[in-house]
Write a protein that holds these residues in place. Structure first.
Motif, PDB file in Angstrom:
ATOM      1  N   PRO A  23       2.850  34.792   8.012  1.00 59.55           N
ATOM      2  CA  PRO A  23       2.632  33.468   8.782  1.00 59.55           C
ATOM      3  C   PRO A  23       3.807  32.602   8.391  1.00 59.55           C
ATOM      4  N   GLY A  24       4.155  31.938   9.574  1.00 63.51           N
ATOM      5  CA  GLY A  24       5.518  31.046   9.614  1.00 63.51           C
ATOM      6  C   GLY A  24       6.898  31.821   9.556  1.00 63.51           C
ATOM      7  N   GLY A  25       6.781  32.911   9.354  1.00 65.10           N
ATOM      8  CA  GLY A  25       8.199  33.552   9.426  1.00 65.10           C
ATOM      9  C   GLY A  25       8.409  34.256  10.755  1.00 65.10           C
ATOM     10  N   ARG A  26       9.796  34.381  11.069  1.00 68.02           N
ATOM     11  CA  ARG A  26      10.268  34.953  12.167  1.00 68.02           C
ATOM     12  C   ARG A  26      11.057  36.049  12.016  1.00 68.02           C
ATOM     13  N   ILE A  27      10.896  37.027  13.039  1.00 72.05           N
ATOM     14  CA  ILE A  27      11.639  38.413  13.024  1.00 72.05           C
ATOM     15  C   ILE A  27      12.181  38.559  14.593  1.00 72.05           C
ATOM     16  N   PRO A  28      13.640  39.070  14.320  1.00 73.33           N
ATOM     17  CA  PRO A  28      13.964  39.229  15.630  1.00 73.33           C
ATOM     18  C   PRO A  28      13.967  40.754  15.851  1.00 73.33           C
ATOM     19  N   LEU A  29      13.804  41.206  17.223  1.00 77.80           N
ATOM     20  CA  LEU A  29      13.467  42.642  17.597  1.00 77.80           C
ATOM     21  C   LEU A  29      14.184  43.060  18.760  1.00 77.80           C
ATOM     22  N   GLN A  30      14.587  43.955  18.729  1.00 76.82           N
ATOM     23  CA  GLN A  30      15.518  44.590  20.080  1.00 76.82           C
ATOM     24  C   GLN A  30      14.613  45.509  20.649  1.00 76.82           C
ATOM     25  N   LEU A  31      14.256  45.473  21.820  1.00 75.13           N
ATOM     26  CA  LEU A  31      13.324  46.343  22.758  1.00 75.13           C
ATOM     27  C   LEU A  31      14.143  47.022  23.768  1.00 75.13           C
ATOM     28  N   PHE A  32      13.800  48.477  23.846  1.00 75.14           N
ATOM     29  CA  PHE A  32      14.403  49.223  24.609  1.00 75.14           C
ATOM     30  C   PHE A  32      13.391  50.455  25.377  1.00 75.14           C
ATOM     31  N   GLU A  33      12.395  50.879  24.383  1.00 75.71           N
ATOM     32  CA  GLU A  33      11.605  51.628  24.768  1.00 75.71           C
ATOM     33  C   GLU A  33      10.607  51.098  25.903  1.00 75.71           C
ATOM     34  N   ASP A  83      23.868  41.048  24.346  1.00 78.04           N
ATOM     35  CA  ASP A  83      25.161  41.766  24.739  1.00 78.04           C
ATOM     36  C   ASP A  83      25.239  43.309  24.655  1.00 78.04           C
ATOM     37  N   ASN A  84      24.497  43.902  24.338  1.00 82.38           N
ATOM     38  CA  ASN A  84      24.393  45.270  24.261  1.00 82.38           C
ATOM     39  C   ASN A  84      23.479  45.810  25.606  1.00 82.38           C
TER      40      ASN A  84
END
Length: 199
Positions: A23-33, A83-84
């Motif tokens: 809770p309160g944390g942040r996570i960056p994710l890259q989605l491609f599927e 960018d990718n």
């Protein structure tokens, strides 16, 4: 976004990862599927979140991931084309949940029925654990972590413990053990022991 109290946790998407968020944390994710791009579209359309669960074995891109049943319900707070060429999202933890049952949809997306766990007590960070706050301050200065723009109350035992659980280089089993602890002071004691062992 619907209020946290009213959000349904039935048939909620599950996102197995090699990383923890609390809770309160942040996570960056890259989605491609395709299954996760569809999940994102559904979450935005229905104004609901999803549950991040830590991988027990397997891969976060494989179809046969085995994951723990205690995780964190998150909401999407930002998304952009990277960018990718991939879609990047930032998810923010709302509250811890227990996944009571899970199954795999035809497209490979993991779904589950979950229930919100009780709030952890609001304890003040004991003076004996001030070194943990100092370690956290140092971690937050790292450029990658700094970009997450985390707001941390360094006087809160649970916030300091939550952020260290996310950010310290610990194995998945240890992160899960820390995530499942419901007593912030007990988590701080465990983190202190782990940091001593790293020296």
């Amino acid at each position: 976004m619907a209020s946290a109290e009213n959000e349904s946790l039935d048939h909620v998407p599950l996102f197995p990862l090699n990383a923890a968020v609390l809770p309160g944390g942040r996570i960056p994710l890259q989605l491609f599927e395709p299954r996760y791009l569809d999940m994102l579209a559904g979450c935005l359309r229905e104004q609901r979140g999803f549950v991040v669960v830590l991988l027990r074995e397997g891969s976060d891109v494989g179809s046969q991931a085995v994951f723990y049943d205690i995780g964190t319900y998150v909401r999407i707070v930002d998304f952009q084309q990277l960018d990718n060429g991939l879609l990047g999202i930032t998810a923010e933890g709302l509250w811890k949940v227990a996944v009571n049952r899970s199954w795999r949809a035809p497209d490979g997306l993991n779904l589950g029925d979950a229930e919100r766990l009780p709030e952890e007590p609001e304890d003040v960070l004991p003076s004996g654990h001030s070194e943990l706050a100092a370690v956290l301050r140092a971690l937050l200065r790292h450029p990658v972590i700094n970009k997450l723009d985390l707001s941390v109350d360094f006087s809160s035992a649970r916030e300091v413990g939550w952020r260290l659980t996310e950010l310290l280089p610990l194995d998945s089993q240890e992160k899960q053990r820390l995530l499942e602890i419901q007593d912030p002071l007990q988590r701080l004691d465990r983190l202190s022991s782990l940091l001593d062992a790293m020296d």
